[in-house]
Design an enzyme around this catalytic site. Structure first.
Site, PDB file in Angstrom:
ATOM      1  N   GLY A  79       0.834  -1.199   0.000  1.00 29.90           N
ATOM      2  CA  GLY A  79       0.000   0.000   0.000  1.00 29.90           C
ATOM      3  C   GLY A  79       0.866   1.246   0.000  1.00 29.90           C
ATOM      4  O   GLY A  79       2.093   1.175   0.138  1.00 29.90           O
ATOM      5  N   LEU A  80       0.236   2.379  -0.154  1.00 23.50           N
ATOM      6  CA  LEU A  80       0.954   3.651  -0.154  1.00 23.50           C
ATOM      7  C   LEU A  80       1.700   3.866   1.166  1.00 23.50           C
ATOM      8  O   LEU A  80       1.310   3.303   2.198  1.00 23.50           O
ATOM      9  CB  LEU A  80      -0.032   4.804  -0.362  1.00 23.50           C
ATOM     10  CG  LEU A  80      -0.613   4.992  -1.767  1.00 23.50           C
ATOM     11  CD1 LEU A  80      -1.753   6.004  -1.720  1.00 23.50           C
ATOM     12  CD2 LEU A  80       0.467   5.449  -2.743  1.00 23.50           C
ATOM     13  N   PRO A  81       2.743   4.683   1.151  1.00 24.36           N
ATOM     14  CA  PRO A  81       3.393   5.037   2.414  1.00 24.36           C
ATOM     15  C   PRO A  81       2.385   5.652   3.386  1.00 24.36           C
ATOM     16  O   PRO A  81       1.562   6.485   2.992  1.00 24.36           O
ATOM     17  CB  PRO A  81       4.446   6.075   1.982  1.00 24.36           C
ATOM     18  CG  PRO A  81       4.735   5.752   0.546  1.00 24.36           C
ATOM     19  CD  PRO A  81       3.430   5.282  -0.023  1.00 24.36           C
ATOM     20  N   SER A  83      -0.142   4.242   4.713  1.00 25.32           N
ATOM     21  CA  SER A  83      -1.512   3.744   4.547  1.00 25.32           C
ATOM     22  C   SER A  83      -1.948   2.914   5.751  1.00 25.32           C
ATOM     23  O   SER A  83      -3.144   2.683   5.952  1.00 25.32           O
ATOM     24  CB  SER A  83      -1.621   2.903   3.270  1.00 25.32           C
ATOM     25  OG  SER A  83      -0.733   1.795   3.325  1.00 25.32           O
ATOM     26  N   SER A 152       6.079  -1.849  -1.963  1.00 28.03           N
ATOM     27  CA  SER A 152       6.087  -2.684  -3.179  1.00 28.03           C
ATOM     28  C   SER A 152       5.126  -2.136  -4.236  1.00 28.03           C
ATOM     29  O   SER A 152       4.100  -2.752  -4.523  1.00 28.03           O
ATOM     30  CB  SER A 152       5.748  -4.139  -2.837  1.00 28.03           C
ATOM     31  OG  SER A 152       4.611  -4.251  -2.012  1.00 28.03           O
TER      32      SER A 152
END
Length: 241
Positions: A79-81, A83, A152
């Site tokens: 997931g996004l930083p 998140s 990732s």
């Protein structure tokens, strides 16, 4: 954590056998009043029980009924930083530890602390994910499951992980980028927006959403506790029955 050594285990077995045999000798002597008979009974019981225990264990070793084999699995949080990946992954790991199965926690920050020179280009990240895949595969070869959390951002690297490891469960920790910015206690989003940080997923680099995630957790409306219950329930149903 302590583990009994072989010497300690042998000492415990011998001491238990000594006390058990002594008890038998005393009981026989009390009832019959003959020391020779009591000693003979104690020795006979010792030999008989050692042989019977060996035969009993050998028999059960060959019986497959009642055995439960747990195939190692990997829970891959992406997931996004900011998140919420690490927070949820930590909570899930703590719950799975209670199941008394071999399991390890792998987080991107810990890996980068060990190898700080890993770059953030697409090529660097894909190469990095390949190394992580090998690490997880090695752990699985030793029957150890893993809980891994990495941004990732690229589909090809996540596919590489799925191809390398067994029983890979992708958990997409979804959050609106504005929510992530609100959680930005480190100020990394501000640095990325200003151009100070390059190749930052969601700002000046892409984050390619998973297309085949086993579990999707939207942290905009799902608490850590709720997410943990969902994920642990999935693992129990599919891998720890």
């Amino acid at each position: 954590m302590y583990k009994d050594t072989n010497k300690r285990s042998i000492a415990k077995g011998v001491s238990w056998r000594f006390f058990a045999t002594t008890t038998t000798i005393i009981i026989v002597y009390v009832f019959f009043g003959r020391l020779d008979l009591a000693i003979a009974a104690g020795l006979l019981e010792t030999v008989a029980k050692i042989g019977l225990y060996w035969a009993h264990e050998r028999a059960w070793f060959k019986i497959k009924w009642g055995r439960k084999k747990i195939e190692p699995f990997n829970i891959w949080f992406t997931g996004l930083p900011l998140s919420g990946k690490t927070t949820i992954a930590d909570a899930v790991y703590k719950e799975l530890e209670k199941l008394d199965i071999p399991i390890e926690r792998i987080d991107s920050k810990d890996i980068r602390d060990i190898a700080p020179n890993i770059g953030f280009s697409r090529e660097d990240r894909n190469r990095h994910m390949h190394r992580i895949g090998h690490l997880i595969k090695t752990l699985q070869n030793n029957s150890v499951s893993t809980v891994a959390s990495f941004v990732s951002p690229y589909r090809e690297s996540r596919k590489a992980i799925r191809d390398m490891v067994k029983n890979n469960v992708v958990v997409y920790v979804k959050a609106d980028i504005e929510t992530c910015k609100v959680r930005d206690y480190k100020g990394v989003y501000k640095k990325a927006i200003s151009g100070e940080l390059k190749n930052f997923s969601g700002v000046n680099d892409v984050y390619e959403e998973p297309q085949h995630a086993e579990i999707i957790i939207n942290t905009d409306n799902t608490s850590v506790e709720e997410a943990t219950i969902i994920i642990v329930k999935y693992i129990k149903k599919n891998y720890v029955k």
